[in-house]
Structures are given as structure tokens and as C-alpha cells.
Design a protein around this motif. Structure first.
Motif, PDB file in Angstrom:
ATOM      1  N   PRO A 255       0.813  -1.224   0.000  1.00 28.38           N
ATOM      2  CA  PRO A 255       0.000   0.000   0.000  1.00 28.38           C
ATOM      3  C   PRO A 255       0.845   1.272   0.000  1.00 28.38           C
ATOM      4  N   LEU A 256       2.017   1.245   0.653  1.00 27.87           N
ATOM      5  CA  LEU A 256       2.866   2.437   0.673  1.00 27.87           C
ATOM      6  C   LEU A 256       3.375   2.777  -0.724  1.00 27.87           C
ATOM      7  N   TYR A 257       3.863   1.770  -1.427  1.00 25.25           N
ATOM      8  CA  TYR A 257       4.311   2.004  -2.801  1.00 25.25           C
ATOM      9  C   TYR A 257       3.139   2.420  -3.688  1.00 25.25           C
ATOM     10  N   GLY A 258       1.982   1.801  -3.441  1.00 24.94           N
ATOM     11  CA  GLY A 258       0.808   2.150  -4.239  1.00 24.94           C
ATOM     12  C   GLY A 258       0.418   3.610  -4.083  1.00 24.94           C
ATOM     13  N   LEU A 259       0.500   4.131  -2.869  1.00 26.83           N
ATOM     14  CA  LEU A 259       0.188   5.535  -2.631  1.00 26.83           C
ATOM     15  C   LEU A 259       1.239   6.464  -3.238  1.00 26.83           C
ATOM     16  N   ALA A 260       2.489   5.999  -3.276  1.00 29.58           N
ATOM     17  CA  ALA A 260       3.578   6.847  -3.769  1.00 29.58           C
ATOM     18  C   ALA A 260       3.637   6.911  -5.291  1.00 29.58           C
ATOM     19  N   LEU A 261       3.093   5.921  -5.979  1.00 27.94           N
ATOM     20  CA  LEU A 261       3.253   5.842  -7.431  1.00 27.94           C
ATOM     21  C   LEU A 261       2.720   7.067  -8.184  1.00 27.94           C
ATOM     22  N   PRO A 262       1.524   7.582  -7.880  1.00 29.62           N
ATOM     23  CA  PRO A 262       1.057   8.775  -8.609  1.00 29.62           C
ATOM     24  C   PRO A 262       1.976   9.983  -8.420  1.00 29.62           C
ATOM     25  N   VAL A 263       2.527  10.115  -7.220  1.00 28.20           N
ATOM     26  CA  VAL A 263       3.440  11.226  -6.951  1.00 28.20           C
ATOM     27  C   VAL A 263       4.733  11.042  -7.728  1.00 28.20           C
ATOM     28  N   LEU A 264       5.253   9.835  -7.745  1.00 24.78           N
ATOM     29  CA  LEU A 264       6.499   9.554  -8.452  1.00 24.78           C
ATOM     30  C   LEU A 264       6.358   9.777  -9.947  1.00 24.78           C
ATOM     31  N   PHE A 265       5.165   9.515 -10.480  1.00 25.70           N
ATOM     32  CA  PHE A 265       4.938   9.716 -11.910  1.00 25.70           C
ATOM     33  C   PHE A 265       5.145  11.180 -12.293  1.00 25.70           C
ATOM     34  N   VAL A 266       4.760  12.088 -11.401  1.00 22.77           N
ATOM     35  CA  VAL A 266       4.928  13.527 -11.649  1.00 22.77           C
ATOM     36  C   VAL A 266       6.408  13.885 -11.733  1.00 22.77           C
ATOM     37  N   PHE A 267       7.240  13.239 -10.928  1.00 17.91           N
ATOM     38  CA  PHE A 267       8.663  13.561 -10.882  1.00 17.91           C
ATOM     39  C   PHE A 267       9.476  12.870 -11.977  1.00 17.91           C
ATOM     40  N   GLY A 268       8.846  12.015 -12.748  1.00 16.44           N
ATOM     41  CA  GLY A 268       9.554  11.377 -13.859  1.00 16.44           C
ATOM     42  C   GLY A 268       9.127   9.927 -14.044  1.00 16.44           C
ATOM     43  N   HIS A 269       8.977   9.555 -15.310  1.00  8.84           N
ATOM     44  CA  HIS A 269       8.498   8.210 -15.604  1.00  8.84           C
ATOM     45  C   HIS A 269       9.482   7.144 -15.121  1.00  8.84           C
ATOM     46  N   HIS A 270      10.776   7.462 -15.107  1.00  6.43           N
ATOM     47  CA  HIS A 270      11.757   6.477 -14.658  1.00  6.43           C
ATOM     48  C   HIS A 270      11.614   6.192 -13.159  1.00  6.43           C
ATOM     49  N   HIS A 271      11.272   7.233 -12.373  1.00  4.99           N
ATOM     50  CA  HIS A 271      11.011   7.009 -10.947  1.00  4.99           C
ATOM     51  C   HIS A 271       9.768   6.140 -10.762  1.00  4.99           C
ATOM     52  N   PHE A 272       8.748   6.426 -11.546  1.00  4.14           N
ATOM     53  CA  PHE A 272       7.498   5.670 -11.478  1.00  4.14           C
ATOM     54  C   PHE A 272       7.741   4.185 -11.782  1.00  4.14           C
ATOM     55  N   TYR A 275       9.647   2.117  -9.020  1.00  2.00           N
ATOM     56  CA  TYR A 275       8.877   1.715  -7.843  1.00  2.00           C
ATOM     57  C   TYR A 275       7.661   0.863  -8.200  1.00  2.00           C
ATOM     58  N   LEU A 276       7.195   0.972  -9.440  1.00  3.65           N
ATOM     59  CA  LEU A 276       6.159   0.042  -9.885  1.00  3.65           C
ATOM     60  C   LEU A 276       6.714  -1.382  -9.895  1.00  3.65           C
ATOM     61  N   ILE A 277       7.959  -1.514 -10.309  1.00  6.63           N
ATOM     62  CA  ILE A 277       8.605  -2.827 -10.306  1.00  6.63           C
ATOM     63  C   ILE A 277       8.733  -3.354  -8.880  1.00  6.63           C
ATOM     64  N   LYS A 278       9.108  -2.490  -7.945  1.00  4.55           N
ATOM     65  CA  LYS A 278       9.186  -2.896  -6.539  1.00  4.55           C
ATOM     66  C   LYS A 278       7.804  -3.339  -6.039  1.00  4.55           C
ATOM     67  N   TRP A 279       6.774  -2.593  -6.426  1.00  8.10           N
ATOM     68  CA  TRP A 279       5.401  -2.934  -6.042  1.00  8.10           C
ATOM     69  C   TRP A 279       5.041  -4.323  -6.571  1.00  8.10           C
ATOM     70  N   CYS A 280       5.421  -4.611  -7.820  1.00  4.53           N
ATOM     71  CA  CYS A 280       5.118  -5.909  -8.422  1.00  4.53           C
ATOM     72  C   CYS A 280       5.892  -7.041  -7.754  1.00  4.53           C
ATOM     73  N   ASP A 281       7.109  -6.771  -7.300  1.00  3.03           N
ATOM     74  CA  ASP A 281       7.862  -7.782  -6.540  1.00  3.03           C
ATOM     75  C   ASP A 281       7.079  -8.232  -5.316  1.00  3.03           C
ATOM     76  N   HIS A 282       6.556  -7.255  -4.567  1.00  6.22           N
ATOM     77  CA  HIS A 282       5.785  -7.573  -3.372  1.00  6.22           C
ATOM     78  C   HIS A 282       4.436  -8.200  -3.734  1.00  6.22           C
ATOM     79  N   ALA A 283       3.819  -7.712  -4.802  1.00  2.00           N
ATOM     80  CA  ALA A 283       2.533  -8.268  -5.230  1.00  2.00           C
ATOM     81  C   ALA A 283       2.679  -9.727  -5.641  1.00  2.00           C
ATOM     82  N   GLY A 284       3.761 -10.046  -6.355  1.00  4.26           N
ATOM     83  CA  GLY A 284       4.003 -11.424  -6.769  1.00  4.26           C
ATOM     84  C   GLY A 284       4.128 -12.363  -5.587  1.00  4.26           C
ATOM     85  N   LYS A 285       4.759 -11.874  -4.519  1.00  7.18           N
ATOM     86  CA  LYS A 285       4.937 -12.679  -3.314  1.00  7.18           C
ATOM     87  C   LYS A 285       3.587 -12.939  -2.627  1.00  7.18           C
ATOM     88  N   LEU A 286       2.762 -11.887  -2.521  1.00  5.51           N
ATOM     89  CA  LEU A 286       1.468 -12.040  -1.856  1.00  5.51           C
ATOM     90  C   LEU A 286       0.505 -12.886  -2.687  1.00  5.51           C
TER      91      LEU A 286
END
Length: 300
Positions: A255-272, A275-286
Motif C-alpha cells: 500500500p505504501l508504494y501504491g500511494l507513492a506511485l502517482p506522486v512519483l509519476f509527476v517527478f519522472g516516468h523512470h522514478h514511477f 517503484y512500480l517494479i518494486k510494487w510488483c515484486d511484493h505483489a508477486g509474493k502475496l
């Protein structure tokens, strides 16, 4: 310095990438040994249709280096690695991926580092070699760049991979199944190093022993990195023996990464994307926890 009769077997596991494999084999012909060792090659084809056979036969007919071709028809990278090891002769084993190619002193650097530091094995850097103009988010986010260390750095199993490694074959004594089949879609190498290191074997880094990894256009898509992260999360869940703590971290991180993703998108697609990849790492585990597997095949 080791006796000159030391022999290294270079193991290559391949699956339907004959052009990459041909390039790798050609590069291996130019390996410098400085008279310290000899080497041979084993190619384990993980394709029941034997798509690599002609490439290897052409190499055997023209090259002065001894090479063996074998087939593991069951598509499973762990089984393919075990098949390569079954056919490997010599005191040392090196693994390199079929889409990589080494510098001329690659084996020499690995061998001398292993011998001078008196360790079980040595890993080296894998650097991307883009075959076309890569998208900006991929370059800026450094998503294909892996962490590197100073030569002699003692590796943690979490930092270990088989894309560029040499180790003493004797560490496999008594190990009937070096790479475990349940990790057939990835993670078999990290599992291998975890078990080896917990058995007391030491592996170090050699920054001079570098290889380049071909990065084709098919790997430069958002979906490729998303699927790979989901699969990596699933394989991590299979490997970990401290699953309660790991799952707890993912339940917090998701949920923390999920909340941060829209903000990160504003600062640059590479940042987005990072952390989307990090989010998917955790999602794959769950998802693995509840028995859901959204990615069943490892993309090459």
C-alpha cells in the motif's frame, strides 16, 4: 599459482536463441588463458526441438575448443543447469548466459581471483548492451544495471547470480541436485548460492571479469519488467524460510508504494517505473501466498 593442468568447463544453458548463442561461442574462442588453465564448453539445450544443435555442431567442426552438446527436453532452467553440470569435466565450472558475451580476459580474471583469494567461487559484473535505442525511462532508471563491488568483496547470497560465475566443482560433492527444479522459472541460482554459502563456502566479486548482456527491443517494454517482477516475487516466496517476516514486509510495502506511485509519476516516468517494479515484486509474493500465479512462463 595453480598447476597448469587446471581445467574449466564453461556451461551454457540455452533456449531458442541460436543467434545469441552463436555470438557467445565465437567470443569464447578468443579467451586468454596465459597458460594457467585449459577450458572446454558444455551447451545444455533446454528445447526438445534441439534448436541449438546446428549452432553447436558448426562450432565443434570449426573451433579448436572441445565442446559438448546435450539436451534437457523438459523446459526448466534448473534442470538445464543440472544437465550441464552432469556433462562438465574439470576442477572448475563457469556459467555464462546464452545472451551474454565476455571480454577476452573474462575466464582468466575469474580463475586468478578464485586462486589468489582461496575461495570457493567468484562472480563478476553483467553490463547491458542495448541492440537498439532504448527508451528514456529504462536508461534513466538504470533498470538494467546491476550493483557492482570492489574485487575481493565477499558476496551475500542475495547478491548472487549465475550469469557470470566460476566455482570449484568440488563444492558440488554430495549434492545430488545442485539446482532445485521447483525454481524452474527463475530464482534457482539465488537458491543455489544461499545453500552453498550456508554450507560455509565463500564467494567473492571480481570487477575485472565482466560480460555484456544483449538487451533486445523485446525486453525494453514496461510489461516485460512488470511480468519479471511478479515472477521474481513468486520465486522469492518459494525460497524464503522466514516467510512470516517477509510477508509482513510486503503487506506494509504494497500500500505504501501504491500511494507513492502517482506522486512519483509527476517527478519522472523512470522514478514511477522503478517503484512500480518494486510494487510488483511484493505483489508477486502475496499472490503466491494465496496460490495465484499470473505469470507462468519466464520470458527470455
Amino acid at each position: 599459482m595453480p598447476h597448469t593442468t587446471s581445467h574449466i568447463c564453461v556451461c551454457i544453458c540455452t533456449y531458442k536463441r541460436p543467434l545469441f548463442l552463436r555470438h557467445l561461442l565465437e567470443e569464447l574462442k578468443g579467451q586468454q588463458t596465459q597458460g594457467l588453465f585449459t577450458f572446454s564448453i558444455v551447451v545444455a539445450d533446454n528445447d526438445q526441438s534441439e534448436s541449438a544443435k546446428q549452432v553447436v555442431e558448426d562450432f565443434i567442426a570449426a573451433a579448436p575448443i572441445r565442446a559438448i552438446y546435450c539436451v534437457e527436453p523438459r523446459q526448466n532452467i534448473a534442470l538445464a543447469r543440472n544437465k550441464a553440470l552432469e556433462n562438465a569435466k574439470g576442477e572448475f565450472v563457469a556459467f555464462i548466459d546464452d545472451d551474454e558475451f565476455p571480454t577476452a580476459d573474462w575466464l582468466w580474471n575469474l580463475f586468478t581471483a578464485c586462486s589468489s583469494h582461496h575461495v570457493a567461487g567468484v562472480l563478476g559484473p553483467v553490463r547491458p548492451n542495448f541492440t537498439h535505442l532504448a527508451p528514456g525511462w529504462l536508461i534513466k532508471g538504470r533498470l538494467d544495471e546491476r550493483q557492482t563491488y570492489e574485487t575481493g568483496h565477499v558476496m551475500d547470497w542475495r547478491q548472487s547470480r549465475t550469469g557470470n560465475v566460476l566455482f570449484k566443482k568440488e563444492i558440488l560433492d554430495g549434492c545430488s541436485e545442485p539446482f532445485r527444479p521447483q525454481f524452474g522459472t527463475g530464482g534457482e541460482d539465488v537458491d543455489f548460492f544461499e545453500r552453498m554459502m550456508k554450507s560455509g563456502f565463500v564467494f567473492i566479486w571480481c570487477k575485472e571479469a565482466s560480460v555484456l548482456e544483449e538487451v533486445p527491443q523485446s525486453r525494453c517494454t514496461r510489461m516485460y519488467y512488470i511480468k519479471r517482477a511478479l515472477l521474481r516475487g513468486r520465486n522469492t516466496f518459494q525460497r524464503e524460510d522466514r516467510q512470516v517476516l517477509s510477508i509482513g514486509k510486503s503487506l506494509i510495502a504494497l500500500p505504501l508504494y501504491g500511494l507513492a506511485l502517482p506522486v512519483l509519476f509527476v517527478f519522472g516516468h523512470h522514478h514511477f517505473m522503478k517503484y512500480l517494479i518494486k510494487w510488483c515484486d511484493h505483489a508477486g509474493k502475496l499472490l503466491a501466498l494465496i496460490g495465484v500465479n499470473p505469470v507462468k512462463v519466464r520470458e527470455s
